[in-house]
Design a protein around this motif. Structure first.
Motif, mmCIF file in Angstrom:
data_model
loop_
_atom_site.group_PDB
_atom_site.id
_atom_site.type_symbol
_atom_site.label_atom_id
_atom_site.label_comp_id
_atom_site.label_asym_id
_atom_site.label_seq_id
_atom_site.Cartn_x
_atom_site.Cartn_y
_atom_site.Cartn_z
ATOM 1 N N ALA A 9 -1.363 13.734 -37.295
ATOM 2 C CA ALA A 9 -1.025 15.272 -38.176
ATOM 3 C C ALA A 9 -1.475 16.423 -37.192
ATOM 4 C CB ALA A 9 -1.804 15.112 -39.420
ATOM 5 N N LEU A 10 -2.527 16.376 -36.551
ATOM 6 C CA LEU A 10 -2.928 17.388 -35.842
ATOM 7 C C LEU A 10 -1.958 17.564 -34.370
ATOM 8 C CD1 LEU A 10 -6.842 17.049 -35.706
ATOM 9 C CD2 LEU A 10 -5.670 18.941 -36.627
ATOM 10 N N GLN A 11 -1.639 16.406 -33.875
ATOM 11 C CA GLN A 11 -0.483 16.706 -32.830
ATOM 12 C C GLN A 11 0.630 17.054 -33.105
ATOM 13 O OE1 GLN A 11 -0.481 12.100 -32.375
ATOM 14 N NE2 GLN A 11 -1.304 12.400 -29.984
ATOM 15 N N ARG A 12 0.770 17.105 -34.501
ATOM 16 C CA ARG A 12 2.291 17.965 -35.024
ATOM 17 C C ARG A 12 2.083 19.444 -35.566
ATOM 18 N NH1 ARG A 12 5.169 14.525 -39.366
ATOM 19 N NH2 ARG A 12 6.665 15.953 -38.842
ATOM 20 N N LEU A 56 -2.437 18.915 -44.232
ATOM 21 C CA LEU A 56 -1.977 17.394 -43.961
ATOM 22 C C LEU A 56 -1.006 17.104 -44.796
ATOM 23 C CD1 LEU A 56 -5.470 15.859 -43.326
ATOM 24 C CD2 LEU A 56 -3.834 16.686 -41.628
ATOM 25 N N GLU A 57 -1.018 17.574 -46.147
ATOM 26 C CA GLU A 57 -0.055 17.148 -47.062
ATOM 27 C C GLU A 57 0.124 18.253 -48.169
ATOM 28 O OE1 GLU A 57 -1.242 13.337 -48.721
ATOM 29 O OE2 GLU A 57 -0.812 12.173 -46.659
ATOM 30 N N GLY A 58 1.380 18.492 -48.804
ATOM 31 C CA GLY A 58 1.582 19.437 -49.805
ATOM 32 C C GLY A 58 1.871 20.715 -49.198
ATOM 33 N N LYS A 59 1.811 21.666 -50.143
ATOM 34 C CA LYS A 59 2.279 23.115 -49.958
ATOM 35 C C LYS A 59 1.279 24.015 -50.746
ATOM 36 C CE LYS A 59 6.966 22.633 -49.378
ATOM 37 N NZ LYS A 59 8.636 23.082 -49.697
ATOM 38 N N ALA A 60 1.026 25.480 -49.991
ATOM 39 C CA ALA A 60 0.386 26.351 -50.501
ATOM 40 C C ALA A 60 0.901 27.618 -50.436
ATOM 41 C CB ALA A 60 -1.111 26.310 -50.068
ATOM 42 N N HIS A 61 0.629 28.738 -51.002
ATOM 43 C CA HIS A 61 0.841 30.165 -50.794
ATOM 44 C C HIS A 61 -0.174 31.043 -51.001
ATOM 45 C CE1 HIS A 61 2.428 29.969 -55.319
ATOM 46 N NE2 HIS A 61 1.190 30.309 -55.253
ATOM 47 N N ALA A 62 0.056 31.993 -50.054
ATOM 48 C CA ALA A 62 -0.863 33.311 -49.975
ATOM 49 C C ALA A 62 -0.592 34.478 -50.851
ATOM 50 C CB ALA A 62 -1.011 33.792 -48.540
ATOM 51 N N LEU A 63 -1.663 34.943 -51.654
ATOM 52 C CA LEU A 63 -1.189 35.812 -52.839
ATOM 53 C C LEU A 63 -2.109 36.989 -52.490
ATOM 54 C CD1 LEU A 63 -1.013 33.383 -55.774
ATOM 55 C CD2 LEU A 63 0.862 34.399 -54.609
ATOM 56 N N VAL A 64 -1.639 38.252 -52.852
ATOM 57 C CA VAL A 64 -2.315 39.307 -52.789
ATOM 58 C C VAL A 64 -2.013 40.375 -54.121
ATOM 59 C CG1 VAL A 64 -2.562 39.725 -50.295
ATOM 60 C CG2 VAL A 64 -0.564 40.913 -51.561
ATOM 61 N N ASP A 65 -3.160 40.805 -54.620
ATOM 62 C CA ASP A 65 -2.749 41.768 -55.720
ATOM 63 C C ASP A 65 -2.238 43.053 -55.324
ATOM 64 O OD1 ASP A 65 -3.974 40.238 -57.712
ATOM 65 O OD2 ASP A 65 -5.930 40.537 -57.050
ATOM 66 N N ALA A 66 -1.199 43.436 -56.001
ATOM 67 C CA ALA A 66 -0.589 44.860 -55.808
ATOM 68 C C ALA A 66 -0.446 45.678 -56.888
ATOM 69 C CB ALA A 66 0.993 44.415 -55.157
ATOM 70 N N PRO A 67 -0.084 46.802 -56.815
ATOM 71 C CA PRO A 67 -0.127 47.645 -57.979
ATOM 72 C C PRO A 67 0.974 47.125 -58.888
ATOM 73 C CG PRO A 67 -0.131 49.045 -56.154
ATOM 74 C CD PRO A 67 -0.004 47.768 -55.746
ATOM 75 N N ALA A 78 2.969 21.238 -44.501
ATOM 76 C CA ALA A 78 2.407 20.205 -43.686
ATOM 77 C C ALA A 78 2.311 20.829 -42.157
ATOM 78 C CB ALA A 78 3.022 18.918 -43.770
ATOM 79 N N HIS A 79 1.317 20.690 -41.607
ATOM 80 C CA HIS A 79 0.962 21.245 -40.163
ATOM 81 C C HIS A 79 0.873 22.639 -39.835
ATOM 82 C CE1 HIS A 79 3.355 17.346 -40.139
ATOM 83 N NE2 HIS A 79 2.366 16.897 -40.036
ATOM 84 N N ASP A 80 0.637 23.292 -41.073
ATOM 85 C CA ASP A 80 0.302 24.759 -40.987
ATOM 86 C C ASP A 80 -1.007 24.890 -40.870
ATOM 87 O OD1 ASP A 80 3.126 25.757 -40.666
ATOM 88 O OD2 ASP A 80 3.188 26.166 -43.075
ATOM 89 N N LEU A 81 -1.499 26.093 -40.013
ATOM 90 C CA LEU A 81 -2.814 26.352 -39.848
ATOM 91 C C LEU A 81 -2.970 27.521 -40.721
ATOM 92 C CD1 LEU A 81 -5.637 26.049 -38.408
ATOM 93 C CD2 LEU A 81 -4.542 27.479 -36.596
ATOM 94 N N ILE A 82 -4.237 27.621 -41.473
ATOM 95 C CA ILE A 82 -4.192 28.779 -42.405
ATOM 96 C C ILE A 82 -5.586 29.095 -42.453
ATOM 97 C CG2 ILE A 82 -2.317 28.374 -43.961
ATOM 98 C CD1 ILE A 82 -4.094 27.074 -45.915
ATOM 99 N N GLY A 83 -5.767 30.536 -42.685
ATOM 100 C CA GLY A 83 -7.353 30.937 -42.572
ATOM 101 C C GLY A 83 -7.829 31.319 -41.444
ATOM 102 N N GLU A 84 -7.152 31.089 -40.316
ATOM 103 C CA GLU A 84 -7.702 31.424 -38.934
ATOM 104 C C GLU A 84 -7.723 33.152 -38.784
ATOM 105 O OE1 GLU A 84 -3.261 31.985 -38.481
ATOM 106 O OE2 GLU A 84 -4.646 30.671 -39.765
ATOM 107 N N MET A 85 -7.056 33.747 -39.445
ATOM 108 C CA MET A 85 -6.990 35.258 -39.128
ATOM 109 C C MET A 85 -8.556 35.881 -39.409
ATOM 110 S SD MET A 85 -3.401 36.813 -40.026
ATOM 111 C CE MET A 85 -3.969 37.555 -41.592
ATOM 112 N N GLY A 86 -8.985 35.428 -40.551
ATOM 113 C CA GLY A 86 -10.348 35.886 -41.011
ATOM 114 C C GLY A 86 -11.218 35.355 -40.090
ATOM 115 N N VAL A 87 -11.267 34.196 -39.522
ATOM 116 C CA VAL A 87 -12.232 33.624 -38.593
ATOM 117 C C VAL A 87 -12.122 34.286 -37.275
ATOM 118 C CG1 VAL A 87 -12.598 31.460 -37.231
ATOM 119 C CG2 VAL A 87 -12.013 31.316 -39.707
ATOM 120 N N LEU A 88 -10.817 34.623 -36.899
ATOM 121 C CA LEU A 88 -10.755 35.244 -35.539
ATOM 122 C C LEU A 88 -11.362 36.623 -35.662
ATOM 123 C CD1 LEU A 88 -7.280 33.988 -34.250
ATOM 124 C CD2 LEU A 88 -9.638 33.391 -33.479
ATOM 125 N N ALA A 89 -11.020 37.376 -36.791
ATOM 126 C CA ALA A 89 -11.450 38.773 -36.854
ATOM 127 C C ALA A 89 -12.662 39.153 -37.261
ATOM 128 C CB ALA A 89 -10.441 39.413 -37.629
#
Length: 150
Positions: A9-12, A56-67, A78-89
């Motif tokens: 999975a990581l190879q993908r 690895l499996e499944g789907k998620a979405h990112a949400l923000v509160d707006a007016p 699958a195979h998406d990396l998430i959460g890295e922006m906050g780690v980097l910044a």
């Protein structure tokens, strides 16, 4: 899911594609496999950015509160990396991430992720490239539809 399956999975994951199998095994071994049910929150906006996640499996979405209410700003699979922006910044989470379906992820601790980037500059470049693509897609959607996840 066993270690070999996680390595495949990581190879993908585009930014990990060039790592040798031994490094991927070490990454998989030092990461935590975590499951989430549909509707469950991985993290909330404002939380400490303590890890990145590979889906690895499944789907998620990112949400923000707006007016105008809650906005979906991205969808991940699958195979998406998430959460890295906050780690980097080294900033709190900029959005909440919620499982759309049952979800299986590898949780990569912040220190492990940053060490990986330090040891393999090509991964850091790939992460920056992916972040630039996300920004471009979001900007294009905003210009076209007025919605970041249009």
């Amino acid at each position: 899911m066993n270690l070999e399956t996680e390595v495949r999975a990581l190879q993908r994951v585009p930014m990990f594609r060039d790592l040798d199998k031994g490094r991927l095994k070490l990454l998989a071994f030092t990461s935590e496999r975590v499951g989430f049910s549909a509707g469950q929150v991985l993290f909330n906006r404002g939380d400490t950015s303590d890890a990145a996640y590979v889906i690895l499996e499944g789907k998620a979405h990112a949400l923000v509160d707006a007016p105008t209410g809650v906005l979906k700003v991205a969808e991940f699979g699958a195979h998406d990396l998430i959460g890295e922006m906050g780690v980097l910044a080294e900033t709190p989470r900029s959005a909440s991430v919620v499982a759309i379906t049952d979800l299986l992820v590898l949780r990569i601790d912040k220190d492990v992720f940053l060490e990986l980037l330090h040891q393999f500059p090509q991964i850091a470049i790939a992460v920056m490239r992916e972040l630039a693509h996300r920004l471009e897609r979001t900007t294009s959607r905003l210009a076209r539809t007025g919605s970041p996840a249009g």
